[in-house]
Design a protein around this motif. Structure first.
Motif, mmCIF file in Angstrom:
data_model
loop_
_atom_site.group_PDB
_atom_site.id
_atom_site.type_symbol
_atom_site.label_atom_id
_atom_site.label_comp_id
_atom_site.label_asym_id
_atom_site.label_seq_id
_atom_site.Cartn_x
_atom_site.Cartn_y
_atom_site.Cartn_z
ATOM 1 N N UNK A 138 0.811 -1.230 0.000
ATOM 2 C CA UNK A 138 0.000 0.000 0.000
ATOM 3 C C UNK A 138 0.839 1.272 0.000
ATOM 4 N N UNK A 139 2.146 1.163 -0.230
ATOM 5 C CA UNK A 139 3.020 2.348 -0.262
ATOM 6 C C UNK A 139 2.889 3.156 1.029
ATOM 7 N N UNK A 140 3.050 2.473 2.138
ATOM 8 C CA UNK A 140 2.868 3.119 3.438
ATOM 9 C C UNK A 140 3.821 2.501 4.445
ATOM 10 N N UNK A 141 4.448 3.345 5.261
ATOM 11 C CA UNK A 141 5.319 2.890 6.342
ATOM 12 C C UNK A 141 4.765 3.468 7.642
ATOM 13 N N UNK A 142 3.945 2.705 8.355
ATOM 14 C CA UNK A 142 3.238 3.251 9.524
ATOM 15 C C UNK A 142 4.177 3.588 10.676
ATOM 16 N N UNK A 143 3.802 4.629 11.425
ATOM 17 C CA UNK A 143 4.603 5.074 12.567
ATOM 18 C C UNK A 143 4.743 3.994 13.631
ATOM 19 N N UNK A 144 3.733 3.156 13.783
ATOM 20 C CA UNK A 144 3.782 2.141 14.835
ATOM 21 C C UNK A 144 4.840 1.077 14.565
ATOM 22 N N UNK A 145 5.395 1.076 13.375
ATOM 23 C CA UNK A 145 6.473 0.147 13.056
ATOM 24 C C UNK A 145 7.815 0.861 12.882
ATOM 25 N N UNK A 146 7.798 2.054 12.311
ATOM 26 C CA UNK A 146 9.066 2.739 12.043
ATOM 27 C C UNK A 146 9.698 3.304 13.313
ATOM 28 N N UNK A 147 8.885 3.899 14.201
ATOM 29 C CA UNK A 147 9.455 4.502 15.406
ATOM 30 C C UNK A 147 10.074 3.466 16.342
ATOM 31 N N UNK A 148 9.384 2.360 16.660
ATOM 32 C CA UNK A 148 10.047 1.356 17.515
ATOM 33 C C UNK A 148 11.321 0.803 16.897
ATOM 34 N N UNK A 149 11.327 0.625 15.575
ATOM 35 C CA UNK A 149 12.530 0.116 14.921
ATOM 36 C C UNK A 149 13.701 1.063 15.125
ATOM 37 N N UNK A 150 13.474 2.353 14.897
ATOM 38 C CA UNK A 150 14.558 3.330 15.001
ATOM 39 C C UNK A 150 15.023 3.516 16.440
ATOM 40 N N UNK A 151 14.085 3.668 17.367
ATOM 41 C CA UNK A 151 14.462 3.913 18.760
ATOM 42 C C UNK A 151 15.160 2.702 19.373
ATOM 43 N N UNK A 152 14.700 1.500 19.029
ATOM 44 C CA UNK A 152 15.348 0.304 19.548
ATOM 45 C C UNK A 152 16.770 0.152 19.043
ATOM 46 N N UNK A 153 16.988 0.474 17.772
ATOM 47 C CA UNK A 153 18.341 0.400 17.214
ATOM 48 C C UNK A 153 19.267 1.371 17.931
ATOM 49 N N UNK A 154 18.801 2.603 18.123
ATOM 50 C CA UNK A 154 19.638 3.590 18.807
ATOM 51 C C UNK A 154 19.963 3.142 20.231
ATOM 52 N N UNK A 155 18.981 2.585 20.929
ATOM 53 C CA UNK A 155 19.207 2.157 22.308
ATOM 54 C C UNK A 155 20.195 0.994 22.378
#
Length: 267
Positions: A138-155
């Protein structure tokens, strides 16, 4: 000389004990079982968030409305991906998520680095799998998946920096993630629909951190591979007349594949 003749001959050395053959370590099978146990969760994420922008998350089958959930994962959230009510396909194609999980496990086995670095990659892969399927659908990257991915990687990369006692790689990773995300977001503001979406910018937060942790050349390599994959795929689809020049392809899958390829080449 007489003393030498009376000296007893040296004792023969004790035979080296041969360890009995042992069975293969169960750890790889434990990891495989744990990863495959997450497949229903990943399939549920794809089915729930693979809706056009602006529409509510899907809670049931799009055709008959049968509820989807982890309390009744089969067959909708299994490899067959079929609704138990009307047998329509649910979410990602059959066996696609399972193959993606196996590919992720293979990548983790090939990747080097400290345990915390590998944990960061594993965390990102766990979110990247549903993101790729949702974006492709659907050409969509939902926030509920992108934010946890990014914050977890940084942590997790922060934990790796604390364990190693070197803050430089983590600072570079944070700068690379934020910088790449801002560059992607700037194209949205300047070019509108012709630029990258804000979902791509949020995905770039984790991507930039993973690549930047290994150095600026790895970040450049990841972007080169990403754009090369995107260009070759677009050219092939144009030649096959599957898309037009004005068509818009999802960028998330190419960004994920280019990132993973660069990390494997770097380690």
């Amino acid at each position: 000389m007489a003393v030498d003749r009376l000296r007893p001959p040296p004792a023969a050395p004790d035979p080296v004990p041969i360890a009995p053959a042992t069975a293969l370590s169960p750890r790889p099978w434990v990891r495989l079982s744990a990863a495959l146990a997450l497949v229903p969760v990943l399939r549920l994420a794809v089915a729930r968030y693979a809706v056009p922008p602006g529409e509510p998350d899907r809670a049931g089958c799009a055709r008959c409305g049968t509820a989807l959930g982890l309390d009744r994962p089969w067959p909708a959230l299994g490899p067959a991906a079929r609704c138990p009510g009307c047998r329509a396909r649910v979410g990602a194609p059959p066996y696609a998520v399972e193959l993606a999980v196996l590919a992720g496990l293979a990548a983790l086995a090939l990747a080097g680095g400290a345990p915390a670095e590998r944990a960061a990659l594993a965390w990102w892969l766990g979110w990247a799998v549903p993101l790729v399927f949702v974006d492709a659908a659907v050409h969509r990257l939902p926030d509920r998946l992108t934010w946890p991915a990014a914050l977890g990687v940084q942590a997790l990369l922060g934990v790796a920096a604390l364990v190693s006692g070197e803050a430089g790689p983590w600072l570079r990773a944070a700068l690379a993630g934020v910088g790449l995300a801002l560059c992607f977001a700037a194209t949205t503001l300047l070019l509108g629909r012709r630029g990258f979406g804000l979902g791509d910018a949020k995905l770039a937060l984790g991507v930039g951190a993973l690549l930047g942790w290994h150095g600026w050349p790895v970040l450049v390599l990841g972007l080169v591979l990403t754009f090369t994959l995107s260009a070759l795929t677009s050219l092939a689809l144009l030649l096959a007349r599957r898309v037009r020049w004005s068509s818009h392809l999802p960028f998330g899958p190419f960004l994920a594949l280019g990132t993973l390829a660069a990390l494997l080449l770097a380690t």
